[in-house]
Design a protein around this motif. Structure first.
Motif, mmCIF file in Angstrom:
data_model
loop_
_atom_site.group_PDB
_atom_site.id
_atom_site.type_symbol
_atom_site.label_atom_id
_atom_site.label_comp_id
_atom_site.label_asym_id
_atom_site.label_seq_id
_atom_site.Cartn_x
_atom_site.Cartn_y
_atom_site.Cartn_z
ATOM 1 N N PHE A 1 14.091 -10.260 3.662
ATOM 2 C CA PHE A 1 12.670 -10.588 3.653
ATOM 3 C C PHE A 1 11.959 -9.924 2.489
ATOM 4 O O PHE A 1 12.343 -8.844 2.046
ATOM 5 C CB PHE A 1 12.008 -10.123 4.960
ATOM 6 N N CYS A 2 10.898 -10.584 2.057
ATOM 7 C CA CYS A 2 10.106 -10.067 0.942
ATOM 8 C C CYS A 2 8.975 -9.201 1.517
ATOM 9 O O CYS A 2 8.148 -9.687 2.279
ATOM 10 C CB CYS A 2 9.544 -11.247 0.150
ATOM 11 N N LEU A 3 8.976 -7.928 1.148
ATOM 12 C CA LEU A 3 8.027 -6.968 1.741
ATOM 13 C C LEU A 3 6.659 -7.018 1.050
ATOM 14 O O LEU A 3 6.549 -7.525 -0.061
ATOM 15 C CB LEU A 3 8.609 -5.556 1.607
ATOM 16 N N PRO A 4 5.641 -6.450 1.693
ATOM 17 C CA PRO A 4 4.331 -6.386 1.027
ATOM 18 C C PRO A 4 4.420 -5.528 -0.224
ATOM 19 O O PRO A 4 5.319 -4.693 -0.356
ATOM 20 C CB PRO A 4 3.426 -5.727 2.056
ATOM 21 N N GLU A 5 3.446 -5.704 -1.091
ATOM 22 C CA GLU A 5 3.379 -4.974 -2.357
ATOM 23 C C GLU A 5 3.363 -3.465 -2.085
ATOM 24 O O GLU A 5 2.502 -2.975 -1.349
ATOM 25 C CB GLU A 5 2.085 -5.408 -3.061
ATOM 26 N N THR A 6 4.301 -2.771 -2.666
ATOM 27 C CA THR A 6 4.330 -1.323 -2.431
ATOM 28 C C THR A 6 4.129 -0.519 -3.708
ATOM 29 O O THR A 6 3.964 0.694 -3.672
ATOM 30 C CB THR A 6 5.683 -0.911 -1.815
ATOM 31 N N GLU A 7 4.133 -1.201 -4.841
ATOM 32 C CA GLU A 7 4.021 -0.506 -6.118
ATOM 33 C C GLU A 7 2.578 -0.098 -6.427
ATOM 34 O O GLU A 7 2.319 0.909 -7.067
ATOM 35 C CB GLU A 7 4.536 -1.415 -7.254
ATOM 36 N N LEU A 8 1.684 -0.918 -5.999
ATOM 37 C CA LEU A 8 0.290 -0.768 -6.416
ATOM 38 C C LEU A 8 -0.364 0.457 -5.802
ATOM 39 O O LEU A 8 -1.236 1.069 -6.392
ATOM 40 C CB LEU A 8 -0.466 -2.045 -5.994
ATOM 41 N N ILE A 9 0.054 0.760 -4.615
ATOM 42 C CA ILE A 9 -0.632 1.831 -3.901
ATOM 43 C C ILE A 9 0.399 2.644 -3.114
ATOM 44 O O ILE A 9 1.392 2.099 -2.625
ATOM 45 C CB ILE A 9 -1.720 1.237 -2.970
ATOM 46 N N ASP A 10 0.149 3.925 -3.047
ATOM 47 C CA ASP A 10 1.034 4.783 -2.266
ATOM 48 C C ASP A 10 0.666 4.618 -0.794
ATOM 49 O O ASP A 10 -0.399 5.039 -0.351
ATOM 50 C CB ASP A 10 0.826 6.232 -2.716
ATOM 51 N N LEU A 11 1.549 3.944 -0.067
ATOM 52 C CA LEU A 11 1.193 3.588 1.310
ATOM 53 C C LEU A 11 1.084 4.819 2.219
ATOM 54 O O LEU A 11 0.533 4.733 3.310
ATOM 55 C CB LEU A 11 2.194 2.580 1.875
ATOM 56 N N SER A 12 1.593 5.959 1.750
ATOM 57 C CA SER A 12 1.442 7.150 2.587
ATOM 58 C C SER A 12 -0.009 7.620 2.596
ATOM 59 O O SER A 12 -0.406 8.427 3.431
ATOM 60 C CB SER A 12 2.360 8.252 2.089
ATOM 61 N N THR A 13 -0.807 7.109 1.640
ATOM 62 C CA THR A 13 -2.216 7.519 1.597
ATOM 63 C C THR A 13 -3.104 6.581 2.411
ATOM 64 O O THR A 13 -4.303 6.789 2.477
ATOM 65 C CB THR A 13 -2.722 7.534 0.148
ATOM 66 N N VAL A 14 -2.510 5.567 2.959
ATOM 67 C CA VAL A 14 -3.320 4.626 3.756
ATOM 68 C C VAL A 14 -3.637 5.269 5.103
ATOM 69 O O VAL A 14 -2.760 5.775 5.785
ATOM 70 C CB VAL A 14 -2.559 3.291 3.954
#
Lengths: 822, 634
Positions: free
Chosen positions: B59-72
C-alpha cells in the motif's frame, strides 16, 4: 313558477332574511339564483315580483337589516340584478328606490359589509346582470357606479377585480350598441358619455406609470377586442393604439404578458385584422420585448390565418433564435449556412440564454414548446426548416446529457447550464417526437436514433424523461419508411431494434415502477403496429422481452400489472409468446396466458389489471385469438362468470361489451352492428336461430345481463338494458310468449329478477331454457327501465320544489323532513 | 492532521491472492525485458498484455517526508474510510498525540482493517518482490508500473496487533461535542451525512473559524443528515472528499444495479458485487429488499461473505443515534432500523465469514454474492472471479468508486462474464457543493487542485468544477499553503474582583473606557487579567524570596487622553495667550500650526500631536498645557 314553489317561497324568504337561521350551504343559494334566472328567462320578472311580494320584501329587509351574513347580502344583490334585467321590472324596482339603495352609497357599498369580497362580487355581478338596457346605463352613469367599478379593478380579490373588468367591457359594449354602428370615429365627441368615461379611464390607465393599472387597462381591452365585434371597436383601436404603442418605448415594457394578449386579441378580431398600423405595432413589439416575452406573441402571429409575410418571417425568426444560438454555440466549426442563419447570433437571445439557469431553461423550453405547437399546423411557415431544427434539438439533447463537447465559450456555458436539466430534456424530446412527421435525411435520422438510444440507456434519465424518450422513439420508429417492394422494416430500423430491445429489457427490470410501466406501454404500441413484421418478430422473439413481460403480470404495482396485461395480450394476439423455458431452469414452465389473465381477473385486488384483462379478452374474442377460437363458448362463460362478481363497474361494463362481441359473432352478418341503436329501423331479418339462443343460455349470458340490468351503477344497467332490448328483438320469433311463460322456469326466473331488483342479488338465476329466456325478456319492462335509467340519478331531487324544501328543512322549518337529515 | 487515508490503488499492480490454488494465476508467464533478459520473471508476471507484481500486495502510505509525524499532536478522522493508514502513522513514526473519531467510525474502521488484515494474512505468500522497485529497473518496466510513484515507500499490510494498538490511541467523540485542544483551539465534529458516524470538523478559536468538510452527503441515505448550519461564518472552509464520479447520479446507478442484477439472475446467471463490508452495502440491501419481490427474485439467495460480515450487519443495527430520523424512529417501535434484519430472518440474505465452511454446504446458484475486496486483488472475491469469469451468463457489478474497474479486471482477462460499472458515490457533487457554499458562505474555500478545473477527459464540462466567489484556493500534493487569515485577537478574561474595580468613563455615546492595571496571566493559551498584587509589606526581610513571589513593578500610569483638537479654537486660545503671527496649514493627515515668531511648529494629526520647538522646554510645556485643555483625561 309552479304553485307549490310559490307556496314555499314566503317561508324561504323569511329564512333567508333571518340572521338567526344561517344558510349553511352556498351551493343552495347558487341553485336558487339559477332557478330564478330560468324563471325570469321564461316569463315576466315584474309579474313574478307582483305575484310573490315576499321577494321584494326580502330585498327591502336586506337593506334594513344590519346583521345579515355577507353571503345573503351578496345573494340579494345578484337576485336584484336578475329581476332588473328586464326593463319594466327595473322601472318597478326603481320606483321603490330599491335599486338605488341596493347598489348606491346607501347600500352595502358604504357599509362595513363592503369589506367582504363576496359582497363586492355580488355587487359587480348584480350590475353585470341588470345592465341589459338603456335605463340601466343611465342608472349606472347617474349613480357613480362606474367610478366604483374602476376602483374595483384593483380589488384585492382576483375574482372581484376580474369581474369588474368584465363589467366595464359589458358597459362599453352596451353603450356603443346604442349608437349607430360605424359612426364612432376616434374623436371623443362621437362617443356616448358613459362609453367616453370608460375609454378615458382606460386611456389614463395606459398612461399610468403604475404597472398594475396598465395591466388592468390592457386586460379590459383584450376582452373588448376578443368579445365585441361591432365596428366601433375599430374607432376604439384607432384612438388607443398610439397609447399602446407608447408602452413599447418604455424600458422595460410594462405588463408585457397583457400587452401580448391584447395585440393578439386585436389581430384575431375580424374587424381589425386588416389594419396596417396593427402589423407595424406587432412588428415593433416583437423587436422590443425580450426573447422570453416575445415568444407567445410570435407563436400567436404565426397561428393567424392572414398576416403579412414579413411579419411572419420576423416572428418565426424569433422563435428559432434560441435554437439557432444553441446550434451556433455547439458547432465544432462554422458550418454551411442553414435556414436558421438569419436568426442566429442575436445578442439579446444569447444574453438571455446565458444570464441564468432559470432564464436559459425557460427560454429553451418555451421555444421548443412553441415550435412543437406550430409544427402540425397547416399555416406553419413554409419552407419548414426540418433539418436545422432536427439538428438543433439533437444538439440540445446532447448538451443536456453531457455528450456534446462544444468548443466555444458560449457552448461551454450552455453545457454547464443544461447538463442534467430534466425540463429541457422533456421539452426537447416532445419536440423531437413532433419532428418525426417531416422528411429528414438518413444521416440525421441516424443521429436521432442514436440520441434516443443514449437517453433510453442512460442511468441518469429520470422516469419522466424516459417516458418522453419512449414516446419520441415510437413516433420515429413508426414513421420509418418500409423498404421499397418489401413489407418488412428497413435495415436501419432493424439495426436500431437490435440495440433497442436489450435496453427495453433492462428497463422492464427497473426498480422504478414508472419506468417499467412506460416500457410496457412502449412495447404494446410497438407490437400493435409491427406485430406482423417479420423483422420485428424475429428480433423480439430473440430477446427476453416477452418472458419479462409475462413475469411483470405479477408485479407488485397495479399500474404495471395492468400494462403487462395489455402488453402480453397484444403480444399473444400476434403469436409472440415468451420462448419456452430453457431446460436449465426447471419449474418455469410456460404457463397458459389465458389462465394467468383469468387468474388476474378473478383475484387481483386492484381494478386496473382486471379492467385491462377484460379489454384483452374482448379484443381476443373480436380478433379470433387462437386460444379463444378453440372453444369460444367456454371462454365467454368463464370470463362472464368472473366479471359478474367484480366490484369494479368498469369491469362489469366491459363484460357487457364482450357479451356484445360474442353476440355479433354468433349472429354473424345477420345481426345489427349496433345493438344499442334499438330505435333504428330493423333492416336485417329479425330472427335468431334457436341454436344461437341455446348457446347464449349455455354461456349464461342472460344471467350476466339480467344481473347487470339491476346493477347499482347506472352505466352498467343502461348498457345491459340496451343489450337485452336488442336480444329481445332478435329472440322474438323463437317461441310464443304464452307457451314459454307458462313454464315453471320462467316464473321462478321472474320471481328471482324481482328479488334482484329489490337488491337481493345473492342467489344465482341458474340455467334457463331458451323458451324461459324469451318469456322473461317479454315480461320485464325493459322500455320503462330504459327511460328511468336515462334520467339522471338526481332528477327527482333536482326540481326547484325539492331545492326549496331542502333549504327549509336544513334550517328546521319543515319538521316532517327532519328525519331525512339522518 | 486531518484524516489518515490509505491509497490502496497501489494494490492494482499486484497479482490477485487466490484463496484456492488457481492454476491459471500460478502458470502465468514471467515477464522479460525487450532484450530477452528474464531476471525479473520471478517477480513480474504477464497476463493479457499487462504486467503484475507477483508478491504480497503493498500500500501507498501518506506523505511522511514533508512533516515529522512525531510532532503531530492531534489527528481528526472524518470517516472510517479515512483512517485506514492509522496503524502506519501511530506505530511507526513516533506519533504520541491523540486521534479523535466518533464511535461508529472507530468500530466500522476496525472492521475494515480487520477484513483487510484477514484477507492478506490468510493467504501467506512466501515470495516478496523488491527488485522491480529499484529506480533504474522501474523505468524499464511497462506502464503503469513504470509510472507508479514513490514505490520505495510502499509497505505491506499492518498486523492486527498494530491495528489494536493504533485504535487504542483514539479518543471517542460525539457530534457537536466541543473538544479543547491545548486551550488554543476548539474542535467539534458535525454529522456529514455520508456514512455511519462520518464527520466534518470545525476548528475554531474565539475569533477564527476553519471548517473541514470531507466526505459529506446531502442525499437521504442511512446516516444522520449533514449538519450544514454549523458550518456558517467560517473564515476558511477546507473542502475535500467530493464524489469521485460526478457524472453518475447515485439514484440512477442503483436503478442500473437492480436492473442488471435482475436480468442476470433471470437468465440463470450469478451476480458478483465486489464491495466493502460496510457503507453502500446497507443501502443496496435495503433497495434490494424492496425490489426483489417486484422483480420476482424472492427465491434467489443473497450471500454476504466477509470475515466481518456478521459484525457489520449487527453493528449497523445498534448505532441508532447515528442514523437518519426514519431509522431512529424505528428503533422506538421497536424494530431493527435496517431491513436486512428481515432478509436474514427470512433466509433471503445469508452471511458467512469465508467461502470455506458453512458456505460451501449452503451455496446454491443462481445467486448474488456481496464480498470484498473491491480491488479484486485479495479476499473471497478473487475466488468468485476465477469461478464465474468464464461464463457470459454471470455478471460482476462494480459499485465502489475507489478503483478503476478496468484495471481491477486486468489480471482476469480474458473474461467472459459481463461487467457492469455502477459506481455509487453518495458524496457531494459539484451542484450540491455550489448550493452548500451559497448557503454556508465561507470567506475562503480551500480545496485540491483537481476540483478547480473540469476533469481532463471532459474539459468542456465547466459544471464539473467548483464555482465560487472568491475563487477557491487550490493545493496540490506536497504543496504548503498559507491560509488567508491572521490571528489578530486573543480573548482575555478579567477576574471578577478586577472587573469590579474598573470605573468606565463614557467618552462618546455608547463608548466607555477604563484604564486597567493588572497582571496578565497566560497558561495553556488562556489569558487572564488578575488584580495587581498589593504593594509588598515590609517584612523582616529574613524570609527567603521565592521565584513565584516576583511581582512586576507597577508604575503609576499617566492619564490617557482622548478627544480632538478644534484648530480654529486652538488658534484663538493661542492668540489669547499672547502668541501672534500664527499660520495654519492643512496637511493630508491634519494641520500644522506654525508659530513663526516663536519658531515653533505644532503638528496636529488624528492620533498624535507633536510640538516641535528648539530647546525651549518652558514654551513646550506651555503649549502642551494649552493642547491638553482641549482633551479629556481619564
Amino acid at each position: 313558477m309552479d304553485p307549490e314553489c310559490s307556496r314555499l317561497l314566503p317561508a324561504l324568504c323569511a329564512v333567508l332574511a333571518d340572521p338567526r337561521q344561517p344558510v349553511a350551504d352556498d351551493t343552495c343559494l347558487e341553485k336558487l339564483l339559477d332557478w330564478f334566472t330560468t324563471v325570469t328567462e321564461a316569463g315576466s320578472s315584474l309579474l313574478l315580483l307582483q305575484e310573490n311580494p315576499c321577494l321584494v320584501e326580502l330585498l327591502f329587509h336586506v337593506l334594513k337589516s344590519q346583521d345579515l351574513s355577507s353571503r345573503i347580502l351578496s345573494f340579494s344583490l345578484r337576485l336584484a340584478g336578475i329581476f332588473a334585467a328586464q326593463e319594466n321590472c327595473f322601472q318597478y324596482l326603481q320606483q321603490g328606490e330599491l335599486l338605488p339603495t341596493l347598489f348606491g352609497e346607501a347600500g352595502p357599498l358604504g357599509g362595513a359589509a363592503w369589506t367582504a369580497p363576496t359582497v363586492r362580487s355580488g355587487w359587480v355581478q348584480g350590475l353585470r346582470t341588470l345592465a341589459r338596457h338603456p335605463s340601466a346605463l343611465r342608472f349606472l352613469a347617474a349613480r357613480g357606479a362606474v367610478d366604483t367599478i374602476f376602483s374595483l379593478q384593483g380589488d384585492s380579490s382576483l375574482f372581484v377585480a376580474s369581474a369588474a373588468g368584465q363589467l366595464l367591457v359589458h358597459i362599453l359594449d352596451l353603450a356603443m350598441r346604442g349608437t349607430a354602428e360605424g359612426r364612432c370615429g376616434p374623436q371623443a365627441c362621437d362617443w356616448p358619455a358613459c362609453a367616453q368615461k370608460v375609454v378615458c379611464h382606460i386611456e389614463d390607465s395606459l398612461c399610468s406609470t403604475a404597472t398594475p393599472q396598465v395591466t388592468q387597462a390592457l386586460n379590459v381591452l383584450t376582452t373588448v377586442f376578443g368579445h365585441c365585434h361591432g365596428l366601433w371597436t375599430q374607432g376604439l383601436w384607432v384612438r388607443l393604439s398610439p397609447l399602446v404603442a407608447r408602452l413599447l418605448e418604455k424600458d422595460p415594457v410594462p405588463a408585457s404578458h397583457s400587452l401580448v394578449d391584447l395585440l393578439l386579441s386585436v389581430a384575431r378580431s375580424s374587424v381589425l385584422s386588416s389594419d396596417h398600423g396593427l402589423w407595424e405595432t406587432l412588428a415593433q413589439t416583437l423587436s422590443h420585448l425580450s426573447p422570453t416575452q416575445a415568444g407567445p406573441l410570435a407563436l400567436g402571429i404565426l397561428e393567424l390565418q392572414d398576416c403579412p409575410q414579413a411579419l411572419r418571417t420576423q416572428a418565426f425568426g424569433l422563435l428559432l433564435q434560441p435554437l439557432a444560438c444553441v446550434l451556433e454555440a455547439a458547432a465544432q466549426a462554422p458550418g454551411p449556412p442553414g435556414l436558421l442563419e438569419g436568426a442566429a447570433g442575436d445578442s439579446m437571445t444569447v444574453d438571455t440564454l446565458l444570464s441564468s439557469r432559470s432564464a436559459c431553461v425557460g427560454l429553451l423550453c418555451c421555444a421548443l414548446a412553441h415550435l412543437g405547437l406550430l409544427q402540425p399546423l397547416p399555416q406553419r411557415p413554409s419552407p419548414w426548416p426540418q433539418v436545422p431544427l432536427l439538428g438543433a434539438v439533437v444538439t440540445v439533447l446532447r448538451l443536456c446529457s453531457g455528450s456534446a463537447a462544444p468548443t466555444s465559450d458560449v457552448g461551454g456555458r450552455l453545457c454547464a447550464i443544461l447538463v442534467g436539466c430534466g425540463r429541457v430534456q422533456r421539452a426537447a424530446l416532445d419536440f423531437l417526437g413532433a419532428l418525426s412527421q417531416g422528411t429528414s435525411p438518413q444521416e440525421l435520422v441516424t443521429q436521432v436514433f442514436s440520441i434516443l438510444l443514449e437517453y433510453l440507456m442512460s442511468p441518469e434519465s429520470s422516469s419522466m424523461v424516459l417516458k418522453k424518450a419512449f414516446q419520441a422513439t415510437l413516433r420515429w420508429l413508426l414513421r420509418s419508411p418500409k423498404s421499397p417492394g418489401c413489407c418488412d422494416l428497413d435495415p436501419h430500423t432493424q439495426l436500431f431494434l437490435r440495440e433497442l430491445l436489450p435496453v427495453l429489457q433492462k428497463r422492464l427490470c427497473s426498480p422504478c415502477w414508472e419506468v417499467r410501466d412506460s416500457g410496457l406501454e412502449f412495447l404494446t404500441q410497438m407490437t400493435r403496429h409491427w406485430g406482423g413484421q417479420a423483422g420485428f418478430r424475429q428480433a423480439l422473439l430473440a430477446s427476453e422481452v416477452p418472458e419479462l413481460t409475462m413475469q411483470l403480470l405479477r408485479d407488485p404495482e397495479s399500474y404495471v400489472r395492468a400494462s403487462a396485461v395489455t402488453a402480453t395480450g397484444q403480444l399473444s394476439s400476434w403469436g409472440l409468446r415468451a420462448t419456452p423455458a430453457s431446460p436449465e431452469r426447471p419449474g418455469a414452465e410456460q404457463e397458459s396466458l389465458l389462465g394467468e389473465l383469468l387468474r388476474i381477473l378473478s383475484t387481483d385486488s386492484e381494478g386496473f389489471p382486471r379492467r385491462a384483462a377484460m379489454q384483452v379478452f374482448t379484443e381476443w374474442l373480436r380478433d379470433g385469438h387462437a386460444d379463444v377460437a378453440e372453444d369460444p363458448e367456454r371462454f365467454v362463460a368463464g370470463v362472464l362468470q368472473a366479471a359478474s362478481r367484480d366490484l369494479d363497474w368498469e369491469v362489469r361494463a366491459q363484460g357487457l361489451e364482450l357479451a356484445l362481441v360474442f353476440l355479433e359473432q354468433l349472429l354473424g352478418q345477420r345481426g345489427s352492428r349496433c345493438p344499442y341503436a334499438v330505435g333504428l329501423p330493423e333492416t336485417a331479418p329479425p330472427g335468431m336461430p334457436a341454436q344461437a339462443l341455446q348457446v347464449l343460455c349455455r354461456v349464461q349470458l342472460f344471467e350476466f345481463a339480467f344481473r347487470a340490468l339491476f346493477d347499482c351503477d347506472r352505466p352498467v344497467a343502461r348498457k345491459s338494458c340496451d343489450l337485452l332490448l336488442f336480444l329481445r328483438a332478435k329472440a322474438a320469433p323463437c317461441g310464443s310468449p304464452q307457451e314459454a311463460g307458462d313454464s315453471p322456469t320462467a316464473a321462478s326466473a321472474e320471481a328471482m329478477l324481482q328479488r334482484w331488483q329489490a337488491g337481493e342479488q345473492g342467489q344465482p338465476l341458474g340455467y334457463l331454457e331458451p323458451g324461459a329466456v324469451v318469456a322473461v325478456l317479454r315480461s320485464v319492462d325493459l322500455e320503462g327501465l330504459r327511460d328511468t335509467l336515462a334520467e339522471s340519478s338526481d332528477h327527482v331531487e333536482k326540481s326547484p320544489q325539492s331545492l326549496l324544501q331542502d333549504m327549509l328543512a336544513a334550517v328546521g322549518v319543515l319538521g316532517e323532513n327532519e328525519a331525512d337529515c339522518y | 492532521m486531518l484524516d489518515c487515508g490509505l491509497d490502496m490503488t497501489s494494490t492494482l499492480n499486484f497479482l490477485p491472492l487466490p484463496l484456492v490454488q488457481s492454476p491459471r494465476l500460478s502458470n502465468l508467464p514471467g515477464w522479460s525485458l525487450k532484450d530477452g533478459n528474464a531476471f525479473l520473471d520471478k517477480e513480474l508476471k504477464e497476463c493479457s498484455g499487462h504486467v503484475f507484481v507477483d508478491s504480497v500486495p503493498e500500500f501507498c502510505l501518506p506523505e511522511t517526508e514533508l512533516i515529522d509525524l512525531s510532532t503531530v499532536d492531534v489527528i481528526l478522522i472524518s470517516n472510517y474510510h479515512c483512517m485506514m493508514a492509522l496503524p502506519y502513522i501511530t506505530e511507526h513514526t513516533g506519533f504520541t498525540g491523540t486521534v479523535y473519531a466518533t464511535e461508529p467510525t472507530v468500530q466500522i474502521g476496525r472492521l475494515l482493517m480487520e477484513e483487510l488484515v484477514n484477507f492478506i494474512e490468510r493467504v501467506p505468500k512466501a515470495q516478496s518482490a523488491s527488485l522491480w522497485k529499484n529506480k533504474d529497473i522501474q523505468r524499464l518496466l511497462p506502464s503503469p508500473l513504470k509510472d507508479a510513484v514513490e514505490v520505495s515507500t510502499w509497505r505491506r499490510c499492518y498486523t492486527m496487533q498494530e491495528v489494536n494498538s493504533a485504535l487504542s490511541k483514539i479518543q471517542l467523540v460525539g457530534y457537536s461535542q466541543k473538544i479543547e485542544l491545548f486551550g488554543a483551539v476548539q474542535v467539534t465534529p458535525l454529522s456529514s451525512g455520508y456514512a455511519l458516524g462520518s464527520s466534518n470538523w470545525i476548528i475554531q478559536s474565539h475569533y477564527e473559524k476553519v471548517s473541514y468538510v470531507s466526505g459529506s452527503s446531502l442525499l437521504t441515505t442511512h446516516p444522520q443528515p449533514m449538519d450544514q448550519a454549523s458550518l456558517k461564518n467560517s473564515d476558511v472552509l477546507i473542502l475535500t472528499g467530493l464524489t469521485q464520479i460526478p457524472t453518475a447520479n447515485p439514484d440512477g446507478m442503483v436503478g442500473e444495479f437492480c436492473s442488471n442484477l435482475a436480468l442476470t439472475v433471470r437468465n440463470g446467471g450469478n451476480v458478483l458485487v465486489p464491495c466493502y463490508p460496510s457503507g453502500v452495502i446497507y443501502d443496496l440491501l435495503e433497495c434490494l429488499y424492496q425490489y426483489i419481490d417486484s422483480a420476482g427474485l424472492s427465491s434467489i439467495p443473497f450471500y454476504f461473505i466477509s470475515p466481518v460480515a456478521n459484525s457489520s450487519l449487527e453493528f449497523s443495527q445498534i448505532f441508532a443515534e447515528w442514523l437518519c430520523h426514519n431509522k431512529q424512529t424505528k428503533v422506538y417501535l421497536p424494530e431493527p432500523p435496517f431491513p436486512h434484519a428481515e432478509l436474514i430472518q427470512t433466509n433471503k440474505l445469508k452471511h458467512y465469514p469465508s467461502i470455506h465452511g458453512d458456505f460451501s454446504n449452503d451455496f446454491r446458484q443462481p445467486c448474488v454474492v456481496f464480498t470484498g475486496h473491491p480491488s479484486l486483488r485479495f479476499g473471497d472475491v478473487v475466488h468468485f472471479m476465477e469461478l464465474w469469469g468464464k461464463s457470459s451468463l454471470n455478471t460482476v457489478i462494480f459499485t465502489e468508486p475507489d478503483f478503476s474497474y478496468l484495471e481491477a479486471l486486468a489480471p482476469y482477462q480474458p473474461l467472459a462474464m459481463k461487467c457492469i460499472y455502477c459506481p455509487i458515490d453518495t458524496r457531494l457533487n459539484f451542484i450540491q457543493v455550489s448550493k452548500l457554499l451559497k448557503e454556508v458562505q465561507p470567506l475562503h474555500v480551500v480545496c485540491p487542485e483537481q476540483y478547480t478545473q473540469p476533469p481532463p477527459a471532459q474539459s468542456h464540462r465547466m459544471d464539473l468544477m467548483i464555482d465560487c466567489q472568491p475563487p477557491a484556493m487550490s493545493y496540490r500534493r506536497a504543496e504548503v499553503l498559507a491560509l488567508p487569515f491572521k490571528r489578530r485577537y486573543e480573548k482575555i478574561e478579567i477576574m471578577p474582583e478586577l472587573a469590579d474595580s474598573l470605573v468606565p468613563m463614557e467618552i462618546k455615546p455608547g463608548v466607555s473606557l477604563a484604564t486597567v492595571s493588572a497582571v496578565l496571566h497566560t497558561k495553556d493559551n488562556k489569558h487572564v487579567l488578575q488584580p495587581p498584587p498589593r504593594p509588598a509589606q515590609p517584612t523582616g526581610g529574613k524570609k527567603r524570596k521565592r521565584a513565584s513571589d516576583d511581582i512586576p513593578d507597577c508604575k503609576v500610569l499617566k492619564p490617557l487622553l482622548s478627544g480632538s483638537i478644534p484648530v480654529e479654537q486652538f488658534v484663538q486660545t493661542l492668540e489669547k495667550h499672547g502668541f501672534s503671527d500664527i499660520k495654519v496649514e492643512d496637511t493630508a493627515k491634519g494641520h500644522i500650526v506654525l508659530l513663526q515668531e516663536a519658531e515653533t511648529l505644532i503638528q496636529i494629526e488624528e492620533d498624535s500631536t507633536h510640538i516641535i520647538c528648539d530647546n525651549d522646554e518652558m514654551l513646550r510645556v506651555r503649549l502642551r498645557d494649552l493642547v491638553l485643555k482641549f482633551l479629556q483625561k481619564f
